[in-house]
Design an enzyme around this catalytic site. Structure first.
Site, PDB file in Angstrom:
ATOM      1  N   HIS A   1      -1.764   0.543  -9.839  1.00  0.00           N
ATOM      2  CA  HIS A   1      -2.384  -0.334  -8.826  1.00  0.00           C
ATOM      3  C   HIS A   1      -3.097  -1.530  -9.485  1.00  0.00           C
ATOM      4  O   HIS A   1      -4.321  -1.637  -9.422  1.00  0.00           O
ATOM      5  CB  HIS A   1      -3.365   0.455  -7.934  1.00  0.00           C
ATOM      6  CG  HIS A   1      -3.676  -0.246  -6.649  1.00  0.00           C
ATOM      7  ND1 HIS A   1      -4.019   0.405  -5.495  1.00  0.00           N
ATOM      8  CD2 HIS A   1      -3.697  -1.574  -6.336  1.00  0.00           C
ATOM      9  CE1 HIS A   1      -4.251  -0.470  -4.532  1.00  0.00           C
ATOM     10  NE2 HIS A   1      -4.067  -1.694  -5.028  1.00  0.00           N
TER      11      HIS A   1
ATOM     12  N   ARG B   1       0.864  -1.176   0.000  1.00  0.00           N
ATOM     13  CA  ARG B   1       0.000   0.000   0.000  1.00  0.00           C
ATOM     14  C   ARG B   1       0.905   1.232   0.000  1.00  0.00           C
ATOM     15  O   ARG B   1       1.942   1.247   0.662  1.00  0.00           O
ATOM     16  CB  ARG B   1      -0.898   0.041   1.243  1.00  0.00           C
ATOM     17  CG  ARG B   1      -2.091  -0.901   1.197  1.00  0.00           C
ATOM     18  CD  ARG B   1      -3.190  -0.430   0.248  1.00  0.00           C
ATOM     19  NE  ARG B   1      -4.349  -1.298   0.280  1.00  0.00           N
ATOM     20  CZ  ARG B   1      -4.555  -2.320  -0.565  1.00  0.00           C
ATOM     21  NH1 ARG B   1      -3.669  -2.587  -1.507  1.00  0.00           N
ATOM     22  NH2 ARG B   1      -5.645  -3.049  -0.468  1.00  0.00           N
TER      23      ARG B   1
ATOM     24  N   GLU C   1      -3.085   7.990  -3.749  1.00  0.00           N
ATOM     25  CA  GLU C   1      -3.582   7.539  -5.055  1.00  0.00           C
ATOM     26  C   GLU C   1      -4.830   8.293  -5.486  1.00  0.00           C
ATOM     27  O   GLU C   1      -5.706   8.502  -4.645  1.00  0.00           O
ATOM     28  CB  GLU C   1      -3.938   6.037  -4.966  1.00  0.00           C
ATOM     29  CG  GLU C   1      -2.817   5.144  -5.377  1.00  0.00           C
ATOM     30  CD  GLU C   1      -3.108   3.677  -5.153  1.00  0.00           C
ATOM     31  OE1 GLU C   1      -2.263   3.025  -4.546  1.00  0.00           O
ATOM     32  OE2 GLU C   1      -4.171   3.195  -5.580  1.00  0.00           O
TER      33      GLU C   1
HETATM   34  P1  NAP Z   1      -0.861 -11.509   4.706  1.00  0.00           P
HETATM   35  O1  NAP Z   1      -0.852 -12.924   4.275  1.00  0.00           O
HETATM   36  O2  NAP Z   1      -1.675 -11.115   5.894  1.00  0.00           O
HETATM   37  O3  NAP Z   1       0.680 -11.058   4.914  1.00  0.00           O
HETATM   38  C1  NAP Z   1       1.033  -9.863   5.533  1.00  0.00           C
HETATM   39  C2  NAP Z   1       2.361 -10.093   6.247  1.00  0.00           C
HETATM   40  O4  NAP Z   1       2.769  -8.848   6.837  1.00  0.00           O
HETATM   41  C3  NAP Z   1       2.278 -11.114   7.384  1.00  0.00           C
HETATM   42  O5  NAP Z   1       3.446 -11.893   7.378  1.00  0.00           O
HETATM   43  C4  NAP Z   1       2.217 -10.234   8.611  1.00  0.00           C
HETATM   44  O6  NAP Z   1       2.724 -10.849   9.787  1.00  0.00           O
HETATM   45  C5  NAP Z   1       3.125  -9.097   8.193  1.00  0.00           C
HETATM   46  N1  NAP Z   1       2.881  -7.908   9.031  1.00  0.00           N
HETATM   47  C6  NAP Z   1       1.703  -7.408   9.466  1.00  0.00           C
HETATM   48  N2  NAP Z   1       1.917  -6.319  10.218  1.00  0.00           N
HETATM   49  C7  NAP Z   1       3.246  -6.143  10.281  1.00  0.00           C
HETATM   50  C8  NAP Z   1       4.080  -5.196  10.920  1.00  0.00           C
HETATM   51  N3  NAP Z   1       3.562  -4.199  11.669  1.00  0.00           N
HETATM   52  N4  NAP Z   1       5.416  -5.295  10.775  1.00  0.00           N
HETATM   53  C9  NAP Z   1       5.947  -6.293  10.044  1.00  0.00           C
HETATM   54  N5  NAP Z   1       5.212  -7.242   9.401  1.00  0.00           N
HETATM   55  C10 NAP Z   1       3.879  -7.153   9.525  1.00  0.00           C
HETATM   56  O7  NAP Z   1      -1.363 -10.563   3.532  1.00  0.00           O
HETATM   57  P2  NAP Z   1      -1.173 -10.764   1.940  1.00  0.00           P
HETATM   58  O8  NAP Z   1      -2.337 -11.487   1.393  1.00  0.00           O
HETATM   59  O9  NAP Z   1       0.199 -11.275   1.699  1.00  0.00           O
HETATM   60  O10 NAP Z   1      -1.295  -9.223   1.472  1.00  0.00           O
HETATM   61  C11 NAP Z   1      -0.363  -8.257   1.927  1.00  0.00           C
HETATM   62  C12 NAP Z   1      -0.809  -6.869   1.526  1.00  0.00           C
HETATM   63  O11 NAP Z   1      -0.612  -6.686   0.131  1.00  0.00           O
HETATM   64  C13 NAP Z   1      -2.301  -6.572   1.719  1.00  0.00           C
HETATM   65  O12 NAP Z   1      -2.596  -6.170   3.047  1.00  0.00           O
HETATM   66  C14 NAP Z   1      -2.589  -5.481   0.725  1.00  0.00           C
HETATM   67  O13 NAP Z   1      -2.508  -4.210   1.329  1.00  0.00           O
HETATM   68  C15 NAP Z   1      -1.479  -5.643  -0.309  1.00  0.00           C
HETATM   69  N6  NAP Z   1      -2.008  -6.032  -1.645  1.00  0.00           N
HETATM   70  C16 NAP Z   1      -1.836  -5.195  -2.695  1.00  0.00           C
HETATM   71  C17 NAP Z   1      -2.305  -5.553  -3.944  1.00  0.00           C
HETATM   72  C18 NAP Z   1      -2.115  -4.659  -5.137  1.00  0.00           C
HETATM   73  O14 NAP Z   1      -2.995  -4.605  -5.987  1.00  0.00           O
HETATM   74  N7  NAP Z   1      -1.000  -3.989  -5.264  1.00  0.00           N
HETATM   75  C19 NAP Z   1      -2.968  -6.768  -4.126  1.00  0.00           C
HETATM   76  C20 NAP Z   1      -3.110  -7.599  -3.031  1.00  0.00           C
HETATM   77  C21 NAP Z   1      -2.630  -7.223  -1.783  1.00  0.00           C
HETATM   78  P3  NAP Z   1       1.775 -11.693  10.779  1.00  0.00           P
HETATM   79  O15 NAP Z   1       1.909 -13.098  10.302  1.00  0.00           O
HETATM   80  O16 NAP Z   1       2.354 -11.447  12.105  1.00  0.00           O
HETATM   81  O17 NAP Z   1       0.372 -11.153  10.643  1.00  0.00           O
END
Ligand code: NAP
Length: 324
Positions: free
Chosen positions: A285, A238, A267
């Site tokens: 995005h 993000r 954005e």
């Molecule tokens: P996810 O499986 O929940 O992975 C997020 C990771 O970040 C987890 O390992 C989490 O650790 C870690 N995390 C959370 N808070 C943290 C902090 N304060 N410091 C360090 N690490 C932290 O989510 P995902 O499905 O991979 O998606 C990740 C993000 O990508 C989404 O939240 C979204 O904003 C973004 N995204 C963007 C697009 C795009 O179109 N560009 C598409 C999809 C997703 P824990 O295991 O401890 O929770």
């Protein structure tokens, strides 16, 4: 009586038909985000909401719809929703995890390759008639194979990026809130590092954390200063995870070598100076932007919305405390 639902984005016909079978639907059928005032007007009196990640679903919006029973976000990131306010009102909130993991990891890897091998800059050069000769030390990039990849946030998408990086023989470092089990680290070939150490060691830093108060400006001037001058930053998470003004200053000053961005702090506006930098690649995005993935996301969001409205537990609930 049918439940009233606001869908703020265009969905597939199949999804709209599924919703219309059980609900009275009000759809923003335009391929443009709903204006905030129109959103606040149209959410009034609704029982269910299927918002886009560009809709700010805050306490003000929830107050307009006192009968709101379910918010089913179209996206895995749900920083656009005030989940605390929803939980306080007993409203379940859901997201669309998993189905967009591969598509988003592909875009992260596309940016890694594009920035390091100057793909977009080269395309511009050819189109503009500036490709005049071949020479061995002309228009060189940086090798990706074998470079150290630093993954910040080793969740679903971070791990999918790591799996891709193994095919490029890249040593993989990761940092995050939670350390993986040793067997998972071994399977991914990834080593844990404290965040400052990862920044100092990685050739490519790729961000995969959700946007939360803790991750806002995680990459600021100080973090950029820890990176190698030859390193590049990739952000498909993000926008506000990166201080975009500090990033522009760091690239201008040569503190880091470049960046690949799919998301922006404000954005669709960009920080002043960003578009003038040749060594950044900018995407609009599109992390989850494939036909296959967006169709699955729509289906998942509708399934969550209908479950919540029926009084069933939505499969992808992000605030399980409302279900006690
Ligand atoms: P996810 O499986 O929940 O992975 C997020 C990771 O970040 C987890 O390992 C989490 O650790 C870690 N995390 C959370 N808070 C943290 C902090 N304060 N410091 C360090 N690490 C932290 O989510 P995902 O499905 O991979 O998606 C990740 C993000 O990508 C989404 O939240 C979204 O904003 C973004 N995204 C963007 C697009 C795009 O179109 N560009 C598409 C999809 C997703 P824990 O295991 O401890 O929770």
């Amino acid at each position: 009586m049918k439940r009233k639902v606001l869908v703020t984005l265009n969905l597939t016909k199949d999804c709209l038909d599924r919703l219309a079978g059980e609900c009275e639907i009000d759809v923003n059928a335009h391929d443009r985000p709903m204006d905030r005032n129109v959103f606040l007007e149209r959410i009034a009196g609704k029982d269910g909401l299927l918002p886009s990640i560009t809709d700010k679903v805050d306490a003000e919006a929830m107050e307009r719809a006192p009968s709101l029973k379910m918010i089913a976000n179209f996206g895995v990131g749900f920083n656009n929703i005030d989940v605390t306010a929803a939980t306080a009102r007993g409203i379940p909130v859901s997201n669309t995890p998993g189905v967009l993991t591969d598509a988003t990891a592909d875009v992260a890897f596309a940016l890694i390759l594009a920035v390091n091998r100057r793909v977009v800059e080269g395309d511009r050069m050819v189109r503009e008639g500036r490709f005049l000769f071949w020479a061995p030390f002309h228009f060189l990039g940086s090798e990706v194979s074998g470079k150290v990849l630093g993954i910040v946030g080793m969740g679903r998408i971070g791990q999918a990026v790591a799996r891709r990086a193994r095919g490029f023989d890249m040593p993989i470092l990761y940092s995050g809130r939670t350390r993986l089990a040793p067997a998972d680290e071994a399977a991914l070939g990834a080593s844990f590092r404290p965040f400052p150490d990862l920044l100092a060691e990685a050739d490519i830093v790729s961000l995969h954390v959700p946007l939360t108060p803790e991750t806002h400006h995680l990459i600021d001037r100080e973090a950029l200063g820890r990176m190698k001058p030859s390193a590049v930053l990739i952000n498909t998470a993000r926008g506000p995870v990166v201080d975009e003004k500090a990033l522009v200053a760091a690239i201008r000053a040569g503190t880091i070598a470049g960046a690949g961005l799919d998301v922006y702090e404000d954005e669709p506006c960009l920080a002043p100076g960003l578009v003038e930098l040749e060594n950044v690649v900018l995407l609009p995005h599109v992390g989850s932007g494939t036909w296959e993935t967006r169709t699955k996301m729509a289906d998942m969001a509708v399934t969550n919305l209908l479950a919540g409205l029926r009084g069933e537990r939505p499969p992808n609930l992000v605030n399980p405390e409302v279900w006690k």
